[in-house]
Design a protein around this motif. Structure first.
Motif, short mmCIF file in Angstrom:
data_model
loop_
_atom_site.label_atom_id
_atom_site.label_comp_id
_atom_site.label_asym_id
_atom_site.label_seq_id
_atom_site.Cartn_x
_atom_site.Cartn_y
_atom_site.Cartn_z
N LEU A 1 -35.89 15.11 18.48
CA LEU A 1 -35.92 15.90 17.24
C LEU A 1 -37.24 15.66 16.50
O LEU A 1 -37.87 16.60 16.00
N ARG A 2 -37.66 14.40 16.43
CA ARG A 2 -38.91 14.09 15.71
C ARG A 2 -40.10 14.69 16.43
O ARG A 2 -41.00 15.23 15.78
N ARG A 3 -40.12 14.59 17.75
CA ARG A 3 -41.24 15.19 18.51
C ARG A 3 -41.32 16.69 18.25
O ARG A 3 -42.38 17.28 18.31
N ALA A 4 -40.17 17.28 17.95
CA ALA A 4 -40.14 18.73 17.69
C ALA A 4 -40.50 19.03 16.23
O ALA A 4 -40.42 20.16 15.78
N LEU B 1 -39.03 17.82 13.44
CA LEU B 1 -37.92 17.84 12.48
C LEU B 1 -37.75 16.46 11.84
O LEU B 1 -38.10 15.44 12.44
N ALA B 2 -37.24 16.44 10.60
CA ALA B 2 -36.98 15.17 9.92
C ALA B 2 -35.63 14.65 10.41
O ALA B 2 -34.61 15.30 10.21
N ALA B 3 -35.65 13.51 11.08
CA ALA B 3 -34.39 13.00 11.65
C ALA B 3 -34.31 11.50 11.46
O ALA B 3 -35.33 10.80 11.47
N GLN B 4 -33.09 11.02 11.28
CA GLN B 4 -32.88 9.59 11.10
C GLN B 4 -31.62 9.16 11.83
O GLN B 4 -30.77 9.98 12.19
N MET B 5 -31.51 7.84 12.04
CA MET B 5 -30.33 7.31 12.73
C MET B 5 -30.15 5.87 12.27
O MET B 5 -31.11 5.24 11.83
N GLU B 6 -28.93 5.37 12.36
CA GLU B 6 -28.69 3.97 12.05
C GLU B 6 -29.13 3.14 13.25
O GLU B 6 -28.53 3.24 14.32
N LEU B 7 -30.22 2.37 13.10
CA LEU B 7 -30.78 1.71 14.28
C LEU B 7 -30.02 0.45 14.65
O LEU B 7 -30.10 0.00 15.78
N GLU B 8 -29.34 -0.16 13.71
CA GLU B 8 -28.52 -1.32 14.05
C GLU B 8 -27.11 -0.82 14.33
O GLU B 8 -26.53 -0.14 13.48
N ALA B 9 -26.59 -1.15 15.50
CA ALA B 9 -25.31 -0.59 15.93
C ALA B 9 -24.23 -0.84 14.88
O ALA B 9 -24.02 -1.97 14.45
N ARG B 10 -23.59 0.24 14.43
CA ARG B 10 -22.51 0.12 13.44
C ARG B 10 -21.42 1.11 13.76
O ARG B 10 -21.61 2.03 14.55
N GLY B 11 -20.32 0.94 13.12
CA GLY B 11 -19.18 1.81 13.39
C GLY B 11 -19.42 3.23 12.90
O GLY B 11 -20.34 3.49 12.13
N LEU B 12 -18.55 4.14 13.36
CA LEU B 12 -18.69 5.55 13.06
C LEU B 12 -18.66 5.81 11.55
O LEU B 12 -19.48 6.55 11.01
N ARG B 13 -17.70 5.17 10.86
CA ARG B 13 -17.56 5.40 9.41
C ARG B 13 -18.82 5.01 8.65
O ARG B 13 -19.29 5.74 7.78
N ALA B 14 -19.36 3.83 9.01
CA ALA B 14 -20.57 3.34 8.32
C ALA B 14 -21.73 4.30 8.55
O ALA B 14 -22.51 4.59 7.64
#
Ligand code: AMP
Length: 417
Positions: A345-348, A350-363
């Motif tokens: 997405l970033r290479r394309a 677009l502004a994109a983010q993700m939780e880089l430290e593994a966390r549960g779905l709710r968090a």
């Protein structure tokens, strides 16, 4: 804990977006009007300001951050931009390089003042300068740019005030009339005014001491002492402003605190700022280029205080936040694929983010919410096995499965809708 110096400020997330908005609009307008950017050092030789800003000004007498550097040179953190812009114009012969010297600059200034709302020791200005053009249409263009800045920022209740302080030929007559009108009242004015009467009498009009005001209100007006050329110039400026549909009024007391002004002076005043109500101010300075060692070229410009523009922004200012995508990984098996999608997405672009430290779905979903994500992509589980990703529109709450190879395009469509 080591804290920031008094009168200086960190501009933090939550506030910085307003700054970016103001800077973006300022830059767009300058470019639209044909002004080019110049960036000068924040540190200069002290004499540039003692000569340029003027020995008798409050800035030079009381407010400069000046010191001797380790090489023994007297240097100053710039208290204003104009002398630096003139220096750069002269030093690099910009008149030969640029067809029309219409310049702008943005950055920090330093004045050792008593801090209060709208007045700081490090503050920031947008500075606009035009060199080598005399026509009243130039004054009007500069004022129009200043007025458009206020309008485009959505700052209502602003007022444009103008004046003319004449030139080196007619000003002495006005100064003489001023001192004559003061007469015995001079002794009743404050100490600062008594000093001003000797060094630069016009600046008596800048006095804010309440007891002095009735005396100052009775003093003559510079516009009544303009010679023929200055009067014609001022009439020309007013005519252009009327043509442009910009409302203005004359303020006889607008002489401005610097030594170098000639003819046109102007300010835009805000209504919501309290005592420090000048959003921007400027004027013509026809002798300054020559005084600083350059050719005999005219100059005109203004400086707008960015802190004050940010303070005056309406609540509803359209602060553009990037419309982000947030990638959510479901389980360990989704993580590698989610990271891959994030980078894609970033290479394309677009502004994109993700939780880089593994966390549960709710968090992860909570984080997407807090970041104000426009769209969330859920990667993992059965969809992944089917070669799909779940796209959730965070505004409508609608959710659908999208084929993996089409996901970037689908995100692009949602964030630009
Ligand atoms: P001046 O260079 O004094 O003509 O100021 C031009 C503009 O810069 C003013 O209208 C203010 O908006 C801003 N300004 C000047 N001094 C300060 C300060 N100490 N703190 C914040 N803004 C300032």
């Amino acid at each position: 804990m080591i804290t920031a110096l008094r009168g200086t400020h960190d501009i933090l997330p939550g506030e910085v977006e307003k700054w970016q908005h103001v800077e973006r609009i300022a830059r767009q307008l300058c470019e639209q009007y044909g002004y080019v950017e110049v960036r000068t050092p924040v540190i200069e030789r002290e004499e540039l300001f003692s000569k340029g800003t003027g020995e008798t000004t409050d800035i030079v007498q009381k407010e400069m951050y000046s010191f001797t550097d380790k090489g023994g040179d007297r240097v100053t953190l710039r208290p204003e931009a104009t002398p630096s812009m003139v220096r750069a114009y002269v030093e690099h012969n910009l008149e030969n390089v640029l067809p029309a010297a219409k310049l702008f600059s943005m950055g920090p200034m330093f004045r050792y003042e008593r801090p209060q709302k709208g007045r700081y020791r490090q503050f920031h200005q947008l500075d606009v300068e035009v060199f080598g053009m005399q026509d009243p249409a130039v004054d009007a263009e500069v004022i129009d740019l200043a007025w458009s800045l206020i309008a485009d920022l959505g700052i209502a209740q602003a007022e444009l005030v103008i004046n003319s302080v004449g030139c080196k030929d007619c000003r002495p007559m006005f100064q003489e009339a001023l001192l004559k009108a003061l007469g015995d009242d001079l002794g009743k004015l404050c100490q600062d005014c008594q000093r001003r009467a000797k060094t630069n009498p016009l600046r008596i009009y800048d006095c804010k001491v309440p007891a002095d005001q009735p005396i100052i209100d009775r003093l003559p007006h510079s516009v009544d002492y303009l010679d023929e050329k200055c009067a014609a110039h001022f009439a020309g400026v007013q005519g252009h402003l009327n043509t442009f549909g910009i409302p203005w009024r004359i303020s006889h007391r607008l002489v401005r605190g610097l030594d170098y002004y000639t003819r046109t002076t102007f300010e835009v005043l805000g209504q919501t700022l309290g005592a420090q109500n000048a959003l921007l101010g400027g004027g013509r300075y026809d002798g300054l280029v020559e005084k600083l060692g350059g050719p005999d070229r005219t100059g005109i410009g203004f400086a707008a205080g960015l802190e004050r523009l940010v303070l005056a922004l309406p609540e509803s200012a359209p602060i553009a936040a990037p419309r982000r995508a947030f990638v959510v990984a479901i389980g360990e098996e989704g993580r590698a694929e989610a990271l891959k999608l994030l980078v894609e997405l970033r290479r394309a672009g677009l502004a994109a983010q993700m939780e880089l430290e593994a966390r549960g779905l709710r968090a992860q979903m909570k984080r997407a919410d807090r970041l104000g994500a426009r769209v969330t992509l859920l990667v993992g589980g059965d969809e992944l096995a089917r070669g799909e990703v779940t796209l959730r529109d965070m505004t409508s709450g609608a959710q659908r499965a999208v084929v993996r190879s089409e996901i970037v395009q689908a995100v692009r469509e949602v964030v630009s809708s």
